[in-house]
Enzyme design. Structure first.
Site, PDB file in Angstrom:
ATOM      1  N   TYR A 138       7.677   2.625  -7.334  1.00 59.04           N
ATOM      2  CA  TYR A 138       7.039   1.346  -7.513  1.00 59.04           C
ATOM      3  C   TYR A 138       6.697   1.114  -8.808  1.00 59.04           C
ATOM      4  CZ  TYR A 138       6.914   1.989  -2.492  1.00 59.04           C
ATOM      5  OH  TYR A 138       7.080   2.386  -1.070  1.00 59.04           O
TER       6      TYR A 138
ATOM      7  N   GLU B 238       0.984  -1.199   0.036  1.00 63.20           N
ATOM      8  CA  GLU B 238       0.068  -0.075   0.010  1.00 63.20           C
ATOM      9  C   GLU B 238       0.987   1.171   0.164  1.00 63.20           C
ATOM     10  OE1 GLU B 238      -2.299  -3.329   1.932  1.00 63.20           O
ATOM     11  OE2 GLU B 238      -0.691  -2.442   2.525  1.00 63.20           O
TER      12      GLU B 238
END
Length: 162
Positions: free
Chosen positions: A125, A113
């Site tokens: 990411y 998350e």
């Protein structure tokens, strides 16, 4: 800057606790890390140390991260870089090495998350191949911010790219 990637140890817990306060609005306590290292058989925690260790002005730990390995699935539970050493690709270096550990441990999928407002982390990411797969509304207790759920599917191709 050269770094050493190594497992987090109990001796690192107080330093990691200090960095938690610098890095997060809702930090984990040193006791949480101590419990993770001693009792969570799914937990894998890592640090990046400066080389040489006595490098001027560098803290003993530049970055740290951890994940839970559950069979072929991994969940990244934390990653942080010392605030004075950000924007030097340390988080990327740490993530690449953690992902390699995941591959070696047989993982096929990695989730995490990230705060909806943390564009820098989202870009990191995405650059590693993570894709957005969902939204967790009001996930963060400190301010009710949403979290994006991101997933990386580990393949032999991905291992060769990193």
């Amino acid at each position: 800057m050269e770094t050493l990637f190594s497992p987090m140890t109990l001796a690192d817990v107080s330093l990691v606790g200090e960095m938690e306060i610098l890095c997060f609005s809702a930090p984990w306590s040193p006791e949480t890390y101590r419990n993770e290292l001693l009792h969570n058989r799914l937990g894998n925690y890592w640090v990046l140390r400066p080389l040489p260790p006595q490098q001027a002005k560098a803290p003993p730990i530049l970055a740290y991260g951890g994940y839970w390995l559950m069979g072929e699935e991994v969940h990244i539970v934390t990653i942080a870089t010392h605030p004075h050493f950000r924007r030097q690709s340390l988080s990327r270096r740490l993530m690449v090495q953690m992902l390699e550990q995941c591959r070696q441990q047989g993982a096929k999928m990695v989730t995490l998350e990230v705060r909806a407002g943390n564009r820098a982390a989202q870009q990191l990411y995405a650059g590693l191949g993570f894709i957005e797969v969902g939204l967790r509304r009001a996930y963060y207790r400190d301010n009710g911010e949403d979290a994006l759920l991101m997933t990386l599917f580990l393949t032999d191709e991905a291992a060769q790219e990193n």
